[in-house]
Structures are given as C-alpha cells and as structure tokens.
Design a protein around this motif. Sequence first.
Motif, mmCIF file in Angstrom:
data_model
loop_
_atom_site.group_PDB
_atom_site.id
_atom_site.type_symbol
_atom_site.label_atom_id
_atom_site.label_comp_id
_atom_site.label_asym_id
_atom_site.label_seq_id
_atom_site.Cartn_x
_atom_site.Cartn_y
_atom_site.Cartn_z
ATOM 1 N N ILE A 11 0.836 -1.205 0.000
ATOM 2 C CA ILE A 11 0.000 0.000 0.000
ATOM 3 C C ILE A 11 0.867 1.250 0.000
ATOM 4 O O ILE A 11 0.656 2.176 -0.779
ATOM 5 C CB ILE A 11 -0.945 0.003 1.225
ATOM 6 C CG1 ILE A 11 -1.965 -1.132 1.078
ATOM 7 C CG2 ILE A 11 -1.659 1.349 1.361
ATOM 8 C CD1 ILE A 11 -2.822 -1.342 2.297
ATOM 9 N N ASN A 12 1.883 1.231 0.869
ATOM 10 C CA ASN A 12 2.773 2.386 0.943
ATOM 11 C C ASN A 12 3.431 2.684 -0.401
ATOM 12 O O ASN A 12 3.559 3.827 -0.805
ATOM 13 C CB ASN A 12 3.860 2.147 1.995
ATOM 14 C CG ASN A 12 3.328 2.385 3.397
ATOM 15 O OD1 ASN A 12 2.233 2.918 3.571
ATOM 16 N ND2 ASN A 12 4.099 1.989 4.386
ATOM 17 N N ARG A 13 3.854 1.627 -1.058
ATOM 18 C CA ARG A 13 4.542 1.819 -2.333
ATOM 19 C C ARG A 13 3.591 2.297 -3.412
ATOM 20 O O ARG A 13 3.929 3.179 -4.212
ATOM 21 C CB ARG A 13 5.207 0.506 -2.773
ATOM 22 C CG ARG A 13 6.629 0.452 -2.282
ATOM 23 C CD ARG A 13 7.385 -0.558 -3.087
ATOM 24 N NE ARG A 13 7.913 -1.580 -2.193
ATOM 25 C CZ ARG A 13 8.568 -2.635 -2.633
ATOM 26 N NH1 ARG A 13 8.733 -2.841 -3.921
ATOM 27 N NH2 ARG A 13 9.058 -3.507 -1.780
ATOM 28 N N ALA A 14 2.373 1.715 -3.409
ATOM 29 C CA ALA A 14 1.422 2.064 -4.459
ATOM 30 C C ALA A 14 0.856 3.465 -4.239
ATOM 31 O O ALA A 14 0.732 4.244 -5.180
ATOM 32 C CB ALA A 14 0.296 1.024 -4.483
ATOM 33 N N ALA A 15 0.529 3.774 -2.988
ATOM 34 C CA ALA A 15 -0.150 5.042 -2.724
ATOM 35 C C ALA A 15 0.799 6.116 -2.224
ATOM 36 O O ALA A 15 0.408 7.260 -2.033
ATOM 37 C CB ALA A 15 -1.272 4.812 -1.704
ATOM 38 N N GLY A 16 2.034 5.745 -1.999
ATOM 39 C CA GLY A 16 2.999 6.706 -1.490
ATOM 40 C C GLY A 16 2.696 7.140 -0.069
ATOM 41 O O GLY A 16 3.186 8.165 0.396
ATOM 42 N N SER A 17 1.887 6.343 0.610
ATOM 43 C CA SER A 17 1.543 6.690 2.001
ATOM 44 C C SER A 17 2.650 6.224 2.935
ATOM 45 O O SER A 17 3.612 5.592 2.519
ATOM 46 C CB SER A 17 0.224 6.030 2.380
ATOM 47 O OG SER A 17 0.318 4.634 2.146
ATOM 48 N N GLU A 18 2.495 6.570 4.210
ATOM 49 C CA GLU A 18 3.513 6.165 5.166
ATOM 50 C C GLU A 18 2.892 5.451 6.349
ATOM 51 O O GLU A 18 3.099 5.826 7.513
ATOM 52 C CB GLU A 18 4.339 7.372 5.617
ATOM 53 C CG GLU A 18 5.407 7.699 4.611
ATOM 54 C CD GLU A 18 6.267 8.873 5.017
ATOM 55 O OE1 GLU A 18 6.380 9.137 6.226
ATOM 56 O OE2 GLU A 18 6.797 9.515 4.112
ATOM 57 N N LEU A 19 2.131 4.401 6.052
ATOM 58 C CA LEU A 19 1.522 3.613 7.124
ATOM 59 C C LEU A 19 2.622 2.904 7.900
ATOM 60 O O LEU A 19 3.613 2.452 7.334
ATOM 61 C CB LEU A 19 0.566 2.579 6.529
ATOM 62 C CG LEU A 19 -0.654 3.155 5.809
ATOM 63 C CD1 LEU A 19 -1.456 2.034 5.165
ATOM 64 C CD2 LEU A 19 -1.522 3.922 6.797
ATOM 65 N N LYS A 20 2.404 2.812 9.199
ATOM 66 C CA LYS A 20 3.409 2.170 10.055
ATOM 67 C C LYS A 20 3.324 0.652 9.949
ATOM 68 O O LYS A 20 2.240 0.088 9.871
ATOM 69 C CB LYS A 20 3.165 2.576 11.514
ATOM 70 C CG LYS A 20 4.051 3.688 12.003
ATOM 71 C CD LYS A 20 4.611 3.333 13.394
ATOM 72 C CE LYS A 20 5.722 4.274 13.792
ATOM 73 N NZ LYS A 20 5.212 5.445 14.480
ATOM 74 N N LYS A 21 4.490 0.004 9.959
ATOM 75 C CA LYS A 21 4.487 -1.459 9.962
ATOM 76 C C LYS A 21 4.318 -1.964 11.384
ATOM 77 O O LYS A 21 4.647 -1.265 12.343
ATOM 78 C CB LYS A 21 5.815 -1.980 9.405
ATOM 79 C CG LYS A 21 5.931 -1.787 7.908
ATOM 80 C CD LYS A 21 7.099 -2.580 7.386
ATOM 81 C CE LYS A 21 7.220 -2.364 5.890
ATOM 82 N NZ LYS A 21 8.296 -3.155 5.323
#
Lengths: 395, 464
Positions: B104-114
């Motif tokens: 998701i982070n890569r596709a949307a450029g978001s920075e969700l925490k792992k």
Amino acid sequence: MSKDAVKNRKRKKLRQFHIWLGLIAGLLFLIMFLLAILLPDKELSVQEKRVLSSFPRPYLNRIAEGSYSTDFETYVSDQIPFRNFFTKMKVFTDRLAGRQESQGVYRGKDGCLIEKMEDWDQEQLNTTLDAVIRFTKTYEKETAFVLVPTAVSVMQEKLPLFAPTASQENFSRETKERLKNTEIRFTDLTETLTSLKETGMQLYYRTDHHWTTEAAAGCAETVLKALGHTAKLKGKLLPVTDSFCGSLAAKSGYASGEKEVIDLWVPEEETLYLMTDSKGKHATLYSEEGLKSNDPYTVFLGGNEGLIRIETEQFGKSSLLVFKDSYFNCFLPCLLGEYERVDVVDPRYYDGDITSLMLQNDYDQILFFYNMNTFSEDTSLSLVLTGTEEPEEAP
Amino acid sequence: MVFSSITFLLYFLPVTLILYFAVPSVKGRNLVLLAASLFFYAWGEPVYVILMVISILGNYLMVRLMDEAGEDLKHRKIHLAFLVLWNLAGLFFFKYADFLVDIINRAAGSELKKLELSLPIGISFYTFQALSYVIDVYRKKTACQKNLISFALYITMFPQLIAGPIVKYNEIAERLQKRRITRAAFGQGVERFIFGLSKKVLLANTLGQVFTLVSQQPASERTFLLVWLGAFSYTFQIYFDFSGYSDMAIGLGYMLGFRFPENFRHPYLASSVTEFWRRWHISLSSWFRDYVYIPLGGNRVSKARHIGNLIIVWGLTGLWHGASLNFLLWGFYYAFWLIIEKYLLEGFEERHRIFSHLLTALIVIFGWMLFSFTDFTALKIYAGQMLGFKTAGFLGKEAMYLLKSNIITLIIACLASGSLLYGLYRRVREKWAPAALVIQILMLVISVSFLVYQSYNPFLYFRF
C-alpha cells in the motif's frame, strides 16, 4: 524354498535389523543422556584453551526473550561428554571430504598448517600509517619500519591447490607507497626470508603461526642495517623444548600430534641485562614458567606485555623504542648487542600514555616491527600513537 | 527447538521417550506427548505459545458447535465461514500484514506504520492443519474430535509442528485413540531419523555455507563457475534441509506410533514440472489441491477458468512460503510452466525424456534463485551471470577452490537426491546387516560431531 518363504525370511531379517538398530541407538542416546547429567561440568577446555560455559541461570527475562534456549544450547554443546572426540571427528570427516581449511587455517601439503591472510581494510591501514607518519614527524627520531611476511606468502607452494588468500606482496607495496616521501626507512623481509628458504632452513613452525627463531636470527642483519648498524651477528641456537604444538593446531583442530622444537638464540658474547615488566625485574628474557605452561611459546618474554624495558650494560650505546607484535618476541635478543636500552611496546596490551613515555625518555631510534597478517588487522597501533586518552590534568 | 540441536538430541528426546514409554495407556501417553510438544514449542517461542493455545481452544470449541448444528446446513456454513476467516486472520495478521502495508505504501505513497511483529514459528503449518480439520468435519469426511487432549495433540505434535509434513486430521485420527509400537517399528523410526539428521546436518548445512559464501562475494568478482556452483549448492541445500526435516518428523512419528504422510519422493528425478510438484512437498500441494484447487473447480472447467485456477493456487502456494514479492513471483513462475506444459507441450515429455529432465532441472534451479533473492537487482545480476552476462571470467581460483573443497559433498548430494544410494544401502542391509548398523551409527555420530563443532571456539590468547 518357495518364493513366499524367501520373502518371509527376508522380512524377518529386516525386522531383526530394525530391532537391533532401535536397541543400539536407544542405548547410545540413554548412555549419553545419563553421562551428560551425571558427569560434573568441566570448567576449562585444555584443547581449546578457554573457559567452558556453565549452566545458564533461568532468568525470566532471558526465557521470555527466547534467548535462554540459545544460552542453554551453548552450555550443553560445551559440556557434551566426549566433546574433544566429536570435534576431532568433524575435522577428520572434513579432511576425508576434501576440505583443507578450518577456522581460517589451511592444512597445507605435507600437513603443515598455514594461516590464511584475509582481505585488509584499506582505510584502516591508511589511518594506522598516517598515525605512524605523524608520530615520527612530531618526535623527529630516526625510524625504521619492518614488515615480516608470513608462511602464506613465503611458503605459498605448500598451500592447498587453488587456496585463495589476500596478497602480502600487494599489502607490502601499499604500505611502502604510503610511507614514501617520509624519513621512515621501510624494510620488507620477504627477500631475505626467500633467500634463507633456499638454504633449506625451516622458517615457520608447522603447527604455529610464528616464524622460527632461526629465521628471525637470519633476518637480524637486514634489520640492524635498517637501523644503521653494520655489526656481524654471532650466536647459536639453543633448543629448549621438543614438544611444542602451536596455536594453529589448536585453532584449526587439525591435531596431527606433531611436536616441534623451540630454539632460543644465544649470542656468542653474552651481555648482562635487566628486563622490567609488569611482574617485576628479571635477569633473563625467557620465562621458564611460560615454557612449562600450555602455551610454550610464552617462553619468549613471558608472553605479551604492554610495556617491557630491557637495560644492558653496554653503557654509551643508543636507546630504542619498539612497537611490535609477537613476531618480535623471539627476535629481540638479536638486537640487544647494539643498545643500552630497549623499550618494547605492544599496542594491543599497552594502556599507558605514549606522550609521557616519549617525554620522559629521550630515545635515539624508533622501530615498528610487525608481521603482515597481524598488521593488516591491527587497530590498536593508531590508537596508541594518537593517544585517545585524555591527558591527565596537572594536580 | 529444532531437531538438529544438542539440546534436542541429548536431553529432550531421551527424556520424552523415557516418560512416554513409562506410561502404559494411550491416554496417558497422549498427555505426555502434549506436554512435551508444548514445551518443545515454548522453548523457541515462549510468548507465542499462548497464540497456539488460543488457536487450539477456539478451533476445538467452534468445531464442536458446528458439529452440534447437525443437519442444519445454513448453521454449519456460518460456522465454517467464521472458522476459516478466524484461522486465516491469525495467519494474515502475523505473517502478511506488513507485506500488505508495504505494498500500500509503495502504491499510494503513504507512510503507514508497519507492525514489525516477529513471525510465530510454524504458524503456517499449524494453521493449515487446523483448517484441514475444520473443513473435513464440515464435509463430514471425519468425525469431530470430542477429546480436547487428542485434538490439541493433533495440532501441536512436536515431530511435525514446525516444518511439516502437514498432516490432515483423518490421516492420524485413528492413531490418536489406539496405537501399538513394535520394537521393529521403533527401529525403523530411528533409521529414518538418522537419515534425515544426516541430510540436514551433513549435506544441507555444508552446502548452505557454500551458497552463503558465493552470494556474499562482490558481484563483480563472481565467475561463471562460481554462480553455478552457488546455484547447485542452494538447490541441494533447500532439498536436503526440507526433506531431511520431513524424514526426521516421519522417523519420530514411527518411534511414537504414528504414521505421517510422505512429503518428498526424489523430486529432482522429475522430468516435468508437473511431476516435480507431485514429488516436492507433497503434503502442501495435496492440501492446496483438496482445499483450494478442487473447490475452485480444478481442471473440470473451461480452459480459461482452469488457467485462472492454476494462477490462483500457485500464487497462494508461493505466498505461503513467505510474505514477500519474490515468493509470489516464484508461485506465478511455476503456474506459467505448468500451463505451458499442460497446453503446449503435451506428450513432449514422453518423446524427449533426457531433454525434458534437463529442462526441468534448469527450470527448478532458476526457480530457486527466484526463491532465494528477495532483492530484485541482486537477482537480476545473479541470474544474468548464470547465463554468462557480466561474469568475471569463466573459472576463477576462488571457484576452483570451493569446487575442490566441496566436490565430494556435491557428488554425495547428487547421488542422495536420486534413489541409487538408498538402493545400495538396502542391498547392504539385506546382505550384511552389521555393516548397515555401523553405517547408521557412524552417520549419527558424524552428524552430532558437526553439531558440536559449531561451538568449537578455541580462545587463542596467544593468537597474536
């Protein structure tokens, strides 16, 4: 006999086999288990020259982290009955499988052990050499820098086929290049040792990483020349033990049972001297205690010390400060004829302050003396020379 | 705990066996085995053992509820759906959540925490076992287990707990209630265990070191010979590691009175990719076949649907091996070859046996490279070098030395991945049993010596 009868007999035999196998293996496991819990734990391993791990306390936090199981595995592996038998078995199996290397030690042709030279860290080397250059510039002393090649390059024809190793020739060239355009006199003993080799001399121990006393004495004139002396060296070898089994045998586990001779070099004209180390004053350079210990090589200077001082009765001759590794230990006697005083610093064990040492003693000369293997891995020399410790404040 | 450790061999196994055989009744033995298995798991996972216990209790209770729904199909379905979701949710949360976050982070450029959770050992295995039980009870292929101890034992049994084989409940149900252990069966178990231990310790670990050495070598210094040596070593390492572990599990099963399914049948003898997967990790492929592929319609559907089914099943199989893109691609890679084989190369294999065998071997070896490199740039360089691009020459001193040092191990590995060596052993066992006994004990002692040697650590205060 009918086909069925043959089949039945075969099946019966197979059952017998499995019953026996189960029995024997079961007993082996049982015996090993009983021995493991009944035999008292050993504190030391003579073979590995180290303290074995003892029963790890089951602290709750270690258990919760899951690290207790690792501690426990270390403990049971260290304390397994017949540990030495098992380690020998592994090394032996490896040899059968055609592996000629163990723990960075090659088992060379005719069974001599040779330590591998690893790729060096060029940055670390530059740091060390720059520290050396800065140090000599600061104190403006006559300085010599001696590198001794190890068996891995001088005896390279004894290495196993295709055995990879870093090149000491390149290492020496890099060092020389860095010291170019300085007052430091650089000497590589490869040539001297190679010509000694042609005389059939044994240059290195077969079970240890050191050079022999004979090889060291053979190089003495080259080193003395680098220090500006032209004296001819006269002396003889005196064997002190014939049951030396060295560090490479212990490190690799290649236990051939081979025993070797350790010689001392005794000059023709004996001079009296006094050696001072952390244990006190001695009238000899040699340690009988060291000879009898499980590392007989410590006969030389009693092993490695941070700082030792040798005073001779050749008053009026010059004084010398040496930075060295253990290759220097058997070499020292060859120098003593030319000096009134020699101070020897082993940077790996030295915890004093080099600046005050330099200020208190007005040395005439400085010598750096290392084998290439140790020097390529050394990180302590530059620390000692630059003096990372805070200077003590005046009271 | 792992089988190839001194703790297991010297302490855990003897103590477990002594207690196990000291108790006469099956119920008592089940209890001993359950306690031992929980200890075995907790030894390596002292915290996540709670997770496994929750999974056991939940599945036990809910499957009983489902069973009590009787003929009420709607109720059963609701129970089933909940159970499947519940089991998969556990697996997903611990194994795949971070992977998804990353995508998701890569596709949307978001920075969700792992979440950065460590993976509970064996969770993929025991979740699949629990699912097979749930589904089989739903399908009424097997009766619901009323005894909690027996059910817990099915999930936790230490021989197959952390690396398979994946045992289906109905394969073991009977022996949970009733089993007899003969002395000969015990010995058979020992034989199998020693083979497995030797495969793991002597072959897999040794060749694993070769591959590690090769892959750590700077790419610019790797020669053609070196990369192939590395690829072969890894190919053998992964087979002997995994099949050795299965052998040990099956052997331990025999010693304790259980029969686990075979997991490997000389996969490297296969002359087609289809055949390879009939021989490799059989319990996993059969799980996917029974619970995913056939329910999707298998091959009894249109060509397009069938191809779709293969892609789904193999994508999932790939992901089962690890939460990373390369495993997914590895799964698709096999789907691709299986589809090619099925639709384009029908009958080719019979006509060109040797060629097919070589081709299969190449496909499998390249597959393992895809499997082993999580970094695509590194993979591209390595695979390129295997094809001869940008190598540092052909042979090289380093490679020659590695080859020379491991040639005997490689030859033994080669022979041991076929059936020749075992055939030879069986002949010796038949003609001259004492020699076979000596071989077995020697294999055991040498394996133990390799394990002990890992701690060989001479302290050389005079090293300098």
